[in-house]
Design a protein around this motif. Sequence first.
Motif, PDB file in Angstrom:
ATOM      1  N   PRO A 125     -13.504 -52.864 -29.283  1.00 51.63           N
ATOM      2  CA  PRO A 125     -14.485 -52.152 -28.452  1.00 51.63           C
ATOM      3  C   PRO A 125     -14.530 -52.662 -27.014  1.00 51.63           C
ATOM      4  O   PRO A 125     -14.673 -51.886 -26.071  1.00 51.63           O
ATOM      5  CB  PRO A 125     -15.810 -52.401 -29.163  1.00 51.63           C
ATOM      6  N   ARG A 126     -14.379 -53.991 -26.838  1.00 46.26           N
ATOM      7  CA  ARG A 126     -14.506 -54.567 -25.503  1.00 46.26           C
ATOM      8  C   ARG A 126     -13.332 -54.232 -24.586  1.00 46.26           C
ATOM      9  O   ARG A 126     -13.422 -54.392 -23.368  1.00 46.26           O
ATOM     10  CB  ARG A 126     -14.723 -56.081 -25.603  1.00 46.26           C
ATOM     11  N   ALA A 127     -12.231 -53.732 -25.171  1.00 45.79           N
ATOM     12  CA  ALA A 127     -11.111 -53.311 -24.330  1.00 45.79           C
ATOM     13  C   ALA A 127     -11.458 -52.016 -23.598  1.00 45.79           C
ATOM     14  O   ALA A 127     -10.942 -51.747 -22.516  1.00 45.79           O
ATOM     15  CB  ALA A 127      -9.864 -53.106 -25.188  1.00 45.79           C
ATOM     16  N   MET A 128     -12.332 -51.205 -24.200  1.00 51.75           N
ATOM     17  CA  MET A 128     -12.683 -49.924 -23.598  1.00 51.75           C
ATOM     18  C   MET A 128     -14.052 -49.971 -22.936  1.00 51.75           C
ATOM     19  O   MET A 128     -14.294 -49.280 -21.962  1.00 51.75           O
ATOM     20  CB  MET A 128     -12.670 -48.810 -24.665  1.00 51.75           C
ATOM     21  N   THR A 129     -14.970 -50.736 -23.505  1.00 52.84           N
ATOM     22  CA  THR A 129     -16.327 -50.843 -22.969  1.00 52.84           C
ATOM     23  C   THR A 129     -16.663 -52.322 -22.788  1.00 52.84           C
ATOM     24  O   THR A 129     -17.121 -52.965 -23.738  1.00 52.84           O
ATOM     25  CB  THR A 129     -17.349 -50.190 -23.939  1.00 52.84           C
ATOM     26  N   PRO A 130     -16.421 -52.866 -21.607  1.00 53.97           N
ATOM     27  CA  PRO A 130     -16.705 -54.291 -21.410  1.00 53.97           C
ATOM     28  C   PRO A 130     -18.171 -54.601 -21.714  1.00 53.97           C
ATOM     29  O   PRO A 130     -19.065 -53.827 -21.344  1.00 53.97           O
ATOM     30  CB  PRO A 130     -16.405 -54.501 -19.918  1.00 53.97           C
ATOM     31  N   GLY A 131     -18.411 -55.702 -22.419  1.00 55.56           N
ATOM     32  CA  GLY A 131     -19.783 -56.104 -22.721  1.00 55.56           C
ATOM     33  C   GLY A 131     -20.322 -55.526 -24.013  1.00 55.56           C
ATOM     34  O   GLY A 131     -21.411 -55.900 -24.451  1.00 55.56           O
ATOM     35  N   SER A 132     -19.568 -54.620 -24.646  1.00 52.60           N
ATOM     36  CA  SER A 132     -20.048 -54.014 -25.896  1.00 52.60           C
ATOM     37  C   SER A 132     -20.277 -55.078 -26.980  1.00 52.60           C
ATOM     38  O   SER A 132     -19.558 -56.077 -27.036  1.00 52.60           O
ATOM     39  CB  SER A 132     -19.017 -53.003 -26.395  1.00 52.60           C
ATOM     40  N   ASN A 155      -2.626 -47.069 -28.015  1.00 48.99           N
ATOM     41  CA  ASN A 155      -2.251 -47.330 -26.634  1.00 48.99           C
ATOM     42  C   ASN A 155      -3.292 -48.289 -26.064  1.00 48.99           C
ATOM     43  O   ASN A 155      -4.355 -47.877 -25.624  1.00 48.99           O
ATOM     44  CB  ASN A 155      -2.224 -46.000 -25.868  1.00 48.99           C
ATOM     45  N   LEU A 156      -2.977 -49.603 -26.148  1.00 46.17           N
ATOM     46  CA  LEU A 156      -3.974 -50.616 -25.786  1.00 46.17           C
ATOM     47  C   LEU A 156      -3.749 -51.130 -24.371  1.00 46.17           C
ATOM     48  O   LEU A 156      -2.604 -51.194 -23.906  1.00 46.17           O
ATOM     49  CB  LEU A 156      -3.890 -51.784 -26.772  1.00 46.17           C
ATOM     50  N   PRO A 157      -4.821 -51.502 -23.676  1.00 48.79           N
ATOM     51  CA  PRO A 157      -4.669 -52.080 -22.336  1.00 48.79           C
ATOM     52  C   PRO A 157      -3.884 -53.386 -22.427  1.00 48.79           C
ATOM     53  O   PRO A 157      -3.848 -54.022 -23.486  1.00 48.79           O
ATOM     54  CB  PRO A 157      -6.103 -52.353 -21.887  1.00 48.79           C
ATOM     55  N   PRO A 158      -3.256 -53.803 -21.328  1.00 48.08           N
ATOM     56  CA  PRO A 158      -2.480 -55.041 -21.327  1.00 48.08           C
ATOM     57  C   PRO A 158      -3.333 -56.224 -21.788  1.00 48.08           C
ATOM     58  O   PRO A 158      -4.513 -56.310 -21.449  1.00 48.08           O
ATOM     59  CB  PRO A 158      -2.076 -55.215 -19.855  1.00 48.08           C
ATOM     60  N   GLY A 159      -2.742 -57.085 -22.584  1.00 47.34           N
ATOM     61  CA  GLY A 159      -3.463 -58.284 -23.032  1.00 47.34           C
ATOM     62  C   GLY A 159      -4.269 -58.080 -24.286  1.00 47.34           C
ATOM     63  O   GLY A 159      -4.804 -59.030 -24.847  1.00 47.34           O
ATOM     64  N   VAL A 160      -4.399 -56.839 -24.756  1.00 54.78           N
ATOM     65  CA  VAL A 160      -5.143 -56.581 -25.995  1.00 54.78           C
ATOM     66  C   VAL A 160      -4.139 -56.316 -27.105  1.00 54.78           C
ATOM     67  O   VAL A 160      -3.172 -55.578 -26.902  1.00 54.78           O
ATOM     68  CB  VAL A 160      -6.093 -55.375 -25.829  1.00 54.78           C
TER      69      VAL A 160
END
Lengths: 202, 487
Positions: A125-132, A155-160
């Motif tokens: 969740p935190r990859a898409m919504t920081p702080g979730s 399709n994950l952001p870099p580092g995830v």
Amino acid sequence: MNKYLSIFAGALGTVAFAFLVLVLVPRVQLSGVAAPSALAPWADSTLAGREAYVSLGCFYCHSQQVRAPGFGSDQARGWGRASFPEDYAYDRPHQLGTMRTGPDLMNIGVRQPSRGWHLAHLYQPRAMTPGSVMPSFAFLFRVKERAEMGDEILNLPPGVGPAGRVVVAAPQARALVSYLVSLKHEYPAGPAAISAAGGANP
Amino acid sequence: MSAAVPVVPVDSPPSDIAMAERVAADQSTRRPVLLFFHSAVVWLVIGSLFGLVASLKFQFPDWLAGQAALTFGRVRTVHLNAVAYGWAGMSLIGLAVWMIPRLVRAPLYRPGLAVAAAWGWNLWLVLGLSAVLLGYTDGLEWLEIPYPIDAVVVIAGGLMASSVLVTVARRKTKHFYVSVWYVLAAMVWFPIIFATANLPIFGGVEQAAVNWWYGHNALGLFITPLALAAAYYFIPKVLGRPIQSYSLSLVGFWALAFFYSLNGIHHLIGGPLPTWLITTSITASVMMVIPVAATAVNFHTTMVGRFGALQYSPSLRFVVAGSMIYTAVSLQGSVEALRGFNRIVHFTQYTVGHAHLGVYGFASLILFGALYFIVPRLVDWEWPSGRLIRWHFWLALAGVVIYVASLVAGGWLEGRAMLDGARPFMDAVNVTKPYLVGRTVGGALMLGANVIFAYHYWLAVRRRGKRRLEPAWSDRLSRPVIAGVLA
């Protein structure tokens, strides 16, 4: 024996009265509510996703009820029109919810129609919504060396996620996302729909 | 077992006969009550462990993300069911089984029925909570255990009720003390609401109404009346004076019966249900002020001038603290149901704080007090350590105060942030976070208190330590005072 009976009868009487008022009368009143023609019954794919939603306990943090203008900020947040009893015609068990630790999901399919977003969000969740504070549902995914035919790849952001390997959705995750993106209650409902149809519920 | 009942000559003083009857009553209930209590204490530790894990998941949302069984939605559900039905439910039933024969001056009818009921109740929870961990749930708050498994508890409840109801029918007293009223009513109410709510015939918003009619009544018509029955029993018992007003206690009883049963739909304020239905529950919630005030006044006027006794009786200390919290949590609930207030706190952690003030601050504290009184009489062994009792009391109290204060404040801020449509939703999440840490701290203290209690309970039932001549709490009293009392 008299006093014994009076406690018994009194206890029965009060609970029966409460049952009448809070259960029976609403049941009769709501029995006239027909499913709107625009609301489709659950398809097999979405029903499996709904079962996952129930089984994982999503409803402990997400409501599925949009409140009317003037009662909360639901309208300002673009969560959709107010909900009515007919919106829930096919819902068993009901998932109205009592908490909004996360946002309302009555119209999540309208706000966020992307399957890819939902899959990545469930995985982390935190990859898409920081702080979730939503838990990671990593157990609904498989890590593989390479994807196979029919896999739905994240399709994950870099580092995830694991480096150099792919993350694919397990069947339960795919069903859950199919259910989430199907949650759309945009057709007219409630008194407005009745008056638009000339007084009868279509 | 009956051979051990002391025989007193018929022309003995009434106090000797009453004492002999109480001993006989306790001997008839000893086996089932201890089984209910042992089970309840185990469920208390299991349930609060799951609660702490659920709370920690807000600080570490990636923790234990590898198995479906340990996801928040399931851990939280096991916590609620284990503490509500396992700890509170089983200890309250044990308490009722213990009180009734004393109050109606007749031994428990067929204690074996109550023993079977305790095993059945445990079986229900073990099967039900395993099912929840594996992902099988009815998907309704407070009713998660799959309804086929619920048949087990219906049978167990039936066995239990028949034992207690026949005992009351064979009573030697003409008069019913108010605690008997509450116990009898709860035994009528719980099976009815539980069986009705589990009928697989409801759906949609109608099911939401049934869900909350039940959910609130599990508290209002089961946990609350039994906990009040205990408070009505122990406050006069420990003080050695009657309750101030008999008629006021009946006002409290009937007003609770009528109004509490109608409270449930205040959990759905603002929801897609008929407005009259929600308004009915709001009205009934406000009317709860009547039974609550009646009970509070009655307890307080009984206590007035005798608060010094709190220092020497752990039972009284726990029961009085729980009773005071009952007043507070009930008034909080009435305010919470008002539309203007509910608009802010609905859907927030405020509600979770309220629930814990009720089930822990009110019901559990009273239950602890009750167990401190009952257990030595059943195992013929005093609690070994006054220090452990004091640690238990202060940790439990500090824990629940920190827990509730954190969530009341955090939930209020969360609600204010959510209410402002111009602020992003994540504001409501972020503003709550420090208070969720406070909740974990409070929860950890409560778990610590519960573990201390469980350990001490184990020491007492295993009869560890030296045989004491006087209760452990009297460590506090100076030796000359004790000598004076004993003389």
